[in-house]
Design a protein around this motif. Structure first.
Motif, short mmCIF file in Angstrom:
data_model
loop_
_atom_site.label_atom_id
_atom_site.label_comp_id
_atom_site.label_asym_id
_atom_site.label_seq_id
_atom_site.Cartn_x
_atom_site.Cartn_y
_atom_site.Cartn_z
N UNK B 338 -12.22 -20.44 -3.85
CA UNK B 338 -12.73 -21.74 -4.27
C UNK B 338 -14.20 -21.91 -3.88
N UNK B 339 -14.57 -21.45 -2.70
CA UNK B 339 -15.91 -21.71 -2.19
C UNK B 339 -16.98 -20.79 -2.77
N UNK B 341 -16.82 -20.15 -6.26
CA UNK B 341 -16.61 -20.35 -7.69
C UNK B 341 -17.72 -21.22 -8.29
N UNK B 351 -20.51 -26.97 -11.49
CA UNK B 351 -19.96 -26.76 -10.15
C UNK B 351 -20.46 -25.41 -9.66
N UNK B 354 -18.00 -23.91 -5.02
CA UNK B 354 -16.91 -24.76 -4.57
C UNK B 354 -17.20 -26.23 -4.54
N UNK B 355 -18.32 -26.64 -5.09
CA UNK B 355 -18.66 -28.06 -5.07
C UNK B 355 -19.23 -28.48 -6.41
#
Lengths: 407, 407
Positions: B338-339, B341, B351, B354-355
């Motif tokens: 996730x972090x 991506x 994005x 991850x943010x």
């Protein structure tokens, strides 16, 4: 959103579970007037077990629970509705830690005794100050009932979902209650499936985990609305031990079978309630697969059928289109032999041994498909493997809910 | 059915391929007035290659082709539209054998030189007498053009589909022409994907097979309309050798690279034409995955995104809902962090790491999503694996076509 046509008539009457105290408050995660924070206190000595999403991109809440579940002890559950806190990086993780610290301080316990879930929009870190103010309000609130808690954990759900079961362990009656939310696997507001089970039984956490994992395999793992898995799906089981039964430690203990059966029954009820709230659903579909080479193979074939948009739209159209069922079996990648395959709708065989049943009576099939409860039976004719999968149909309602919405 | 809004303006101008003669006739497989039997004669010496559905429940035509392809030689192709002859047991098989025998007798060749496909309703054995009468009519018919053949192989297609490519092998120009049909993976009338490629190049069948398999991996294997795989999907390539180029035998032969590139280009064009006729489609979606741990992993992640009903409905709703893309990546079962991506719509990163990108410019994203050609970019940040997948959006039109129909 209108109540699903497949919803039960009313929220059931559910017993209190000794050692469990429910409270809700409004944290204001969204600009709404409803309560959106659920705070459930558990007496000291409560055992916990849990299963979480298989997603490789889980929310920090899921990561938190995954770390805390093996420790086996729980003192509280916090559920935030309106913000999923998923895909929010270190700020999301910090919000989870802040909630755990605050509740642990309130209860004078370890942060790892606090279980947390969040559901709602993603990509926005959960606002810590709102969570903290919401918790203060919840700590001071009067206890509420199961229905209020079931409403408060909900987001896009069209009705609150709860169920119960009970078992005898020796001469001691134990009760189980579950509440759950979810309507798509994910949805506009990340309509994650979050399920919570509470029992007054005394069960060791290791055994509870074993029983929950087994129940999950035949319930939550057997449902699909749209094949989409949320980043936050979580089911937790809490056992307070207040029933004072002879503590269950091993599957061989007297009463363990009965308790496991009650837990499995409750999980199946809760899973069905989610499918019955499937976005746009007008029909509840049970797919019974037998004759596969293994149970796992039957499971994958059942999911392939249940996830086929063409099967789901055929049922929506009340069409006994067994060709689409054949195609879905064929694409599952599991052992199948066209010439041994039999398919039925309701009680009527429409195809056997690779051929349409000539002149089968279409009247009972049409009548069955007009109903709300549809059964598709598949016999692969290869072995003893079997599985049952539940899903709903795919309708214009699903498209309206998911395409006509803007984030 | 109205012509898809994503269809090209007109059928392209396609060159004749020496050694290939097209004819059509009306076999009357359904109660319609249109031609529904396509008969394509291939001069002696034509090489053949082919790829077929992965379905475990294929039609007898697919089984026939699977047996005949390794022999490497072809003299004719017969395509029946209106009856898929799938799930018809031994009677279906007998119909295929009867067609092969009749054409082989007409051409004085082996039955295994005859390639056969059928598409349409399933569960009804192909009526042999209609096929035989249709063949007699086709044998006597005047040759027709590519557009007429492309129309005749179609069923639920809203427009005929053809494309071309060319290459230089040494100083010799070779031409390639393809026609294809398909609009869902399967559909009310089993809108199977059937694709046929014809070239005047001289290519050994083993090499042609190798090239077609490689091209398939980056074209037909990279498209999905509704995740449903037909029991009959087939792509065949025929090389007549009439261009008299230095015969291609190995990938190292001069000109082999150029021919393989032209074949791959043609396959990609044909694959896109199928997606552009996706049932109910209003947007063509290209999903570019990079940074995966391998190309295969990128492929599976791309398909997971492309098959997600929630992603497809979000695009239909012109909603930059990257949360649904995250969820689809998470459920693919492939390595993802996730972090690390990053996700973009069109050229705009929404994005990263991850943010959500705070304050990203929504105007170009909204403008991009209003168009008919949508691009979603995903960078997993893990490795060098990449893949491109094509799909279409999921709309009320899909539901109308598939639910509001009765078999």
């Amino acid at each position: 959103m209108d109540r699903s046509p497949l919803a039960p008539a009313a929220f059931p009457s559910l017993p209190a579970i000794a050692g469990v105290t429910l409270r809700t408050a409004r944290a204001g995660y969204k600009a709404w007037e409803r309560a959106d924070l659920t705070y459930i206190e558990l007496d000291a000595g409560t055992a916990v077990a849990g299963v979480t999403t298989q997603s490789k991109c889980p929310s920090p809440e899921v990561e938190w629970c995954r770390d805390a579940i093996p420790l086996g002890a729980a003192r509280a559950l916090v559920v935030n509705a309106g913000n999923a806190n998923a895909f929010t990086g270190s700020r999301g993780r910090a919000a989870v830690e802040a909630i755990a610290a605050k509740v642990a301080n309130h209860l004078a316990c370890l942060p790892s005794d606090i279980f947390i879930s969040s559901t709602g929009v993603i990509g926005v870190p959960l606002p810590v100050e709102k969570a903290e103010a919401g918790l203060d309000a919840a700590f001071a609130a009067a206890p509420c009932d199961w229905e209020q808690a079931a409403i408060t954990i909900g987001t896009t759900d069209t009705y609150p979902k709860g169920a119960k079961a009970s078992a005898l362990i020796g001469e001691t009656r134990v009760d189980l209650v579950g509440i759950i939310k979810g309507s798509g696997m994910i949805a506009p507001d990340m309509a994650t499936m979050l399920g919570y089970i509470f029992t007054d039984a005394a069960v060791d956490p290791g055994l509870l985990q074993q029983m929950l994992a087994a129940a999950n395999k035949r319930s939550f793992s057997c449902i699909t609305v749209d094949s989409d898995t949320s980043t936050s799906d979580t089911v937790l089981a809490f056992a307070t031990g207040k029933a004072n039964n002879a503590r269950l430690r091993l599957m061989d203990d007297p009463g363990a079978d009965a308790f496991a059966a009650a837990l499995a029954d409750l999980c199946r009820q809760l899973a069905h309630l989610v499918v019955r709230d499937g976005e746009g659903a007008t029909k509840f579909i049970e797919i019974r697969v037998e004759g596969a080479t293994s149970d796992d193979s039957a499971h994958r074939i059942g999911l392939s059928i249940a996830n086929s948009p063409l099967v789901k739209t055929a049922i929506a159209g009340e069409d006994a289109n067994w060709g689409r069922v054949v195609a879905a079996i064929g694409k599952a990648g599991e052992p199948a032999d066209r010439d041994r395959l039999s398919i039925r709708f309701g009680a009527t065989q429409v195809a056997t041994h690779g051929l349409a049943v000539e002149g089968y009576d279409e009247a009972p099939v049409a009548a069955h498909l007009k109903g709300q409860e549809i059964e598709i039976g598949v016999d692969l004719g290869l072995g003893e493997g079997r599985a049952t999968i539940w899903t709903c149909d795919l309708t214009h309602g699903y498209i309206s809910i998911n395409a006509d919405y803007r984030s």
